[in-house]
Design a protein around this motif. Sequence first.
Motif, short mmCIF file in Angstrom:
data_model
loop_
_atom_site.label_atom_id
_atom_site.label_comp_id
_atom_site.label_asym_id
_atom_site.label_seq_id
_atom_site.Cartn_x
_atom_site.Cartn_y
_atom_site.Cartn_z
N SER A 90 -0.50 -23.64 7.87
CA SER A 90 -1.10 -22.32 7.71
C SER A 90 -1.02 -21.53 9.02
CB SER A 90 -2.55 -22.45 7.25
OG SER A 90 -3.39 -22.78 8.32
N ASN A 91 -1.14 -22.24 10.15
CA ASN A 91 -0.99 -21.55 11.43
C ASN A 91 0.39 -20.90 11.55
OD1 ASN A 91 -3.51 -22.28 12.18
ND2 ASN A 91 -2.88 -23.96 13.51
N SER A 122 2.56 -16.44 1.06
CA SER A 122 2.68 -17.89 1.18
C SER A 122 1.36 -18.50 1.62
CB SER A 122 3.74 -18.27 2.20
OG SER A 122 4.85 -17.46 2.09
N LEU A 123 0.72 -17.80 2.56
CA LEU A 123 -0.55 -18.33 3.05
C LEU A 123 -1.59 -18.36 1.94
CD1 LEU A 123 -2.00 -19.44 5.41
CD2 LEU A 123 -2.48 -17.17 6.25
N SER A 124 -1.64 -17.30 1.16
CA SER A 124 -2.64 -17.28 0.09
C SER A 124 -2.31 -18.35 -0.96
CB SER A 124 -2.70 -15.90 -0.55
OG SER A 124 -1.56 -15.71 -1.36
N TYR A 125 -1.02 -18.55 -1.20
CA TYR A 125 -0.61 -19.58 -2.14
C TYR A 125 -1.06 -20.96 -1.65
CZ TYR A 125 2.49 -22.56 -4.88
OH TYR A 125 2.98 -23.52 -5.69
N ALA A 159 -3.44 -21.57 0.49
CA ALA A 159 -4.90 -21.64 0.46
C ALA A 159 -5.39 -21.98 -0.94
CB ALA A 159 -5.49 -20.32 0.93
N HIS A 160 -4.81 -21.33 -1.92
CA HIS A 160 -5.21 -21.58 -3.30
C HIS A 160 -4.97 -23.03 -3.67
CE1 HIS A 160 -4.75 -20.57 -7.81
NE2 HIS A 160 -5.97 -20.95 -7.52
#
Lengths: 576, 891
Positions: free
Chosen positions: A310-311, A321-324, A326-327
């Motif tokens: 994520s970093n 991509s980050l939200s994906y 995270a989900h």
Amino acid sequence: MGSKESCRTELRTAIRQLNDRCLYSASKWAAEQLVGIEQDPAKFTPSHTRFQRGSSSIRRRFRTNELPSTPTAGVSYITTPVPEEDDLVDSDCYLLAKSYFDCREYRRAAHALRDQTGKKSVFLRCYALYLAGEKRKEEEMIELEGPLGKSDAVNHELVSLERELSTYRKNGTIDPFGLYLYGVILKEKGREDLARTVLVESVNSYPWNWNAWSELQSLCTTIDILNNLNLKNHWMKDFFLASAHQGLRMYSESLSKYEYLQGTFPFSNYIQAQIAKAQYSLREFEQVEVIFEELLRNDPHRVEDMDMYSNVLYAKESFSSLSYLAHRVFLTDKYRPESCCIIGNYYSLKGQHEKSVVYFRRALKLNKNYLSAWTLMGHEYVEMKNIPAAIDAYRRAVDIDPCDYRAWYGLGQAYEMMCMPFYALYYFRKSVYLQPNDSRLWIAMAQCYETEQLHMLEEAIKCYRRAANCNDREAIALHQLAKLHNELGRTEEAAFYYKRDLERMEAEEREGPNMVEALLFLATYCKAQKRFEEAEVYCTRLLDYTGPEKETAKSLLRGMRAAQSLPSMDVEHFPP
Amino acid sequence: MAGSLKPVGAFAITPHKVSVCILLQIYAPPAQASVPFPFSSVSQHNRLGLFLLALTKSCDDILEPQLDELINQLKEIGGLLNHWLSEHLTRKLSALSSPDDLFNLFSSLRSILGGPETSILEDDQIILDPNSHLGMFLRRCLLAFNLLSFEGVCHLLTNIGTYCKEAVSSCPPYDLPDEDDSNNDLEELLEYEDMDLESFVFRKVAEEAEARKRARESATFHTHTPRSLLGLVEDIQVSADSKYKNCDGIGQGSEFLGPSHDTFRGDDHNSGLFLRTNWQVQGYLREQADLIEKHGSSFPLNAFESILKQLQKLAPELHRVHYLRYLNNLYHDDYPAALENLHCYFDYSAGAEGIDAPSSSSSFISYGNYEIALLCLGMMHCYLGHPKQSLEVLTEAVRASQQHNNDTCLAYTLTSICNLLSEIGISNATGIIASSYSPVTSIGTSLSIQQQLLVLLRRSLKRAESLKLTRLVASNRLAMAKFDLTHVKRPLLSFGPKASTKLRTCPIDVCKELRLSSYLLSEFGSDGASLTIDGAFSTAWLKNLQKPMASSVLSQENRSENGSDAFQFGSQPSSIPGYVLQLAGASYLLRATAWELFGSAPVARLNALVYATCFADGSSSADLALAYVKLIQHLAVYKGYKEAFSAMKLAEEKFLSVSKSRMQLLKLQLLHERALHRGHLKLAQQVCDEIGVLASSVTGVDLELKTEASLRHARTLLAAKQFSQKSGNAVLGLPYVLASLSFCQSFNLDLLEASATLTLAELWLSLGSNHAKRAKALIHRALPMILGHGGLELRARAFIAEAKCYLSDPNFSVLEDSEVVLDSLRQASEELEVLEYHELAAEAFYLMALIFDRLGQLEERESAASSFKDHVIALENPKDDEGLLLDSYST
């Protein structure tokens, strides 16, 4: 390196033995490496090889001391005989205790084993007692927390366990697992030297217990300690060394070790993640992303190390991509510190810093010593302009790991924001000391020296020079060096750096005000040096730009032509 | 977690408090006769009451006594009862084996409290008034217990088990029921400290309010101004007569421990340390901070460091521990560790923590008090001798405090800059001043550093006055006095020739500043009286509790008639805060220096004496040593070396480790003087070399000391030269003497002026007998000053010179007026004999012998002549008592 075959058989036995002793995370690790080896579908189907235990016939079949191992060139590996189990048929008490243990009823498990004398039973009893004490300790920590922080809740079992295990060790009746537990206890009691010795004994006689290796690694705080360990050359040592080097911030050494290990364990997720970690520290984000994408394809429910991914996504500002990610982790296990951290990162990227702080806080509640969460929370507070809170958060990170250069850097930045550049220098110095090859740190320090309050330009120049020698991606250092030298009236040095900056900008095909500045300076400088041809080149290039520089260039050109034409006119006037 | 602090005051129930409650129950059993069961007399009963009163008062202390300590104390009070009492106590305690027992105990305690309307009281019944001290204590205990969660009760039970068990293991005579059935949980001590549960009792509330009030004065804790000012006083010494030098850094590893340390028993597991409320710990730390600053490098570094580490482990959110570690490291000259801890402290607390936390102030939330961090860092650099860094940091501090409108901090910072400037002096400051960004230069670069210092001093004094920071004003005045003392006053900016050019120091100014300084301190009440109401105050209770217990009263039946006075419950520590004492003391020390310079040795001695006797408690041992040094020097000059050396032996014992080097230096100085007087030039040279060695020690070259060493070296050489050519060209000496005279006049150095006058007279005299009259007039002018304030040597010289004047005066007849000459010669010879100044003594006796010869008194002549011979022999054969000398030198 032992042959793949021998590694495989060794690991298989080890997994069972570790499971028998309820060392689950070590057995998980071993199993991950086992499937990391190229499978040999002809011989064993996965269902056949995995998760079988208690069957002594299979165990006997895989006892592998007689299997030959082929040492690879250069390093001679030794084979460690897999220890015999002292009781081939588990006693009823042991089975009961293990069931209790699996249900996390540790004290009951220990009680059920109170009269057993077999090594396996003794270890399980001690281990259960240790875990019971740890559990109680955690509870007490919350019960006893006062306004000044937690009271010194201790594991009350440590004293008696230490006494018992040290007697066993003296008598020579201790097995490698007992040694491992003894080492853990010694470490917690602060007797690190003895703990190291004991753990080395443990891994030398039973190398497949990754837990023991990681405990040992946590005790290797300097490279000297690491080099002085008297370790047998087992292939597990390579895993250890790779990890230890990473811990000591020797990333390239670590990377080469992992790449070497990949030869035997090409499908190991663990190795891949570790490589990603090293690449991340070397700031090779592209590669890290590729690795993580592959990892997630193979192991979609993985949460470990995903905070690092994520970093990277954060740094690349890939919102979706980050939200994906995270989900996905949220659905897998929302109460993992890593999950909270990923969500925090997402909110931070969205600019919702308050929410981001909430999630970092949650991560820290789950694991108070979660280093990166403290640092990231510090960043958030900086964004929110709550500097004291940011400083507090960074300082906690530093106290958990005094080698965390990011937190030191953050502290420096925070103080610089408070207009305390001299005070901030202390922190930048710390971070630079830990990470001397990072140009960003040197640049930050140089900027500190450059502030109008301090105005210590000589020192700033020194820092920028270091930054320029490191891998300065933003190419700030060269430009600043040129500017500072110019400011101090050292035109020669200034010209040198402007030229280098210019070359670099050309190579990277960058345009901008820096380009104009460099060209203008070089043109003027060359003209003053009477190197008219060079000056003309720079001037003509300047003509491509709009703005006042264009006019300056024109007038420069005119001036030069006049100067050049003057002597030539003289020649015309006085022909030979 | 960042920025969140829980309530400050708390009253946690501990095993010790349970013990006290049980004793209270014995003291006031429900429904009993006037003298309840175990007691045989009223006085016995009262004694227990008084003991309980002391216990409850000391219960706010950081350390609680263990059970065996409590039993020992009981033994002293109880007499016959002691066995019964201690047995009852231990029985009761060990009978507590389940949470329900605790519940029962506390509900039975409730019955000894009287109801709110105490008027309906049966005559004989002993009931505690709920508003009495004991009643209040009981109520607090009850409340704290009622607020406990079940886990809390369990922990209390475990703690009581540990408490009893330790008593059993440490004092075997008391048989307790065997506790071995208790499980391993008792092995390790558990700290119980649930502080959320209490913030109720009025007193605490009041204290908190006070704390908040005080928090506005947030800079108080962090500044060690008084200490650095004392440092200034020392430095005057150096620059004025270049005799002493601040010599910290030696004397490590003494066994000294702060008084309350011995109660700590913690080894691997901290059995003795019952952590108490935040409040008390803070008080303890404050007290220790004072001790560190007082004792400097002789404070035990490692012992205290380990205590602090323990404390840090127990209370990770108590960041002041870092500050204490910083102080501890600083005074042991451990630069990296000090720096690390300083940064750590301010990172965590933002310069405002615990009782100082101005939680209500909004400016803190947005900025923190980081300017205080800068101030501390600057003072640290100053202390460690990094003037350049120090000035950088302080400059930043000025900027930061201006930015955050922290006037108090600004005032303190300016004062620190003043200290810094006056400490680094002129020579090495130019480089710093040259840089254009310093606030110092903003005043104007044309001024010299001393002028800048004066301007800064004035500014900071004004600022401190307007902010009503009493002690800052006081210390600024001291600094001002010091400045006046060492600098010739001159108009700051002179415009044209008309400006006054009277160049003088102003003793009046010095005195005025000094007076004003200590006068202000008498008003400290308005400034920081609330400072003392903290944990440090209550720690003193413990000490006072133990003192009278052991010594005066409790052991003796008959003395207890004196009643409560005998217990000296009122003997609390004096309410004058330590810093006031320090500042007042500093003013006396400065006064001593001033008088020494201006030429009144007796008054200087008086002030040093006042300092040594009155301020010994509050001052740092280095300063105290300085006062002693002054007194000894006075002795040497006025009473001779023998007395001085014997006094020095005493002083050396007193300051064994503290300022060994200073004492050593003094010894060398005295030896050197004596050797010069006796004419032992070789020895003098040797001592000189020793001083030189002392100057360049391992820790760094001490320039002042080095200068002194070379100065003394020069004096030795000069003495040697004087021997070879007895009298040089007198005319050549004249200009020097005259120059020194005018110098002395401008600096108001009266005594020095007198001695210069004397030298002048001697020079005139040596020019021939026709100048004798002028010389005599000069001597008579200087004589009152010399007789009043001069040392032995000076007086003797004056007497001899006067006698010589008379003798060489052609108008003077020895036969008529012999007593005039003889008297002064006799006095001179006596004084010189004390001083062992052979050369001059021989001269005196020679003159005397001549006069007696003229008078025809043969017997006296012979005795004077033989004395003369003795001295000449002693002068020529310095060997004879060299052994003795070296002996005293080597001790």
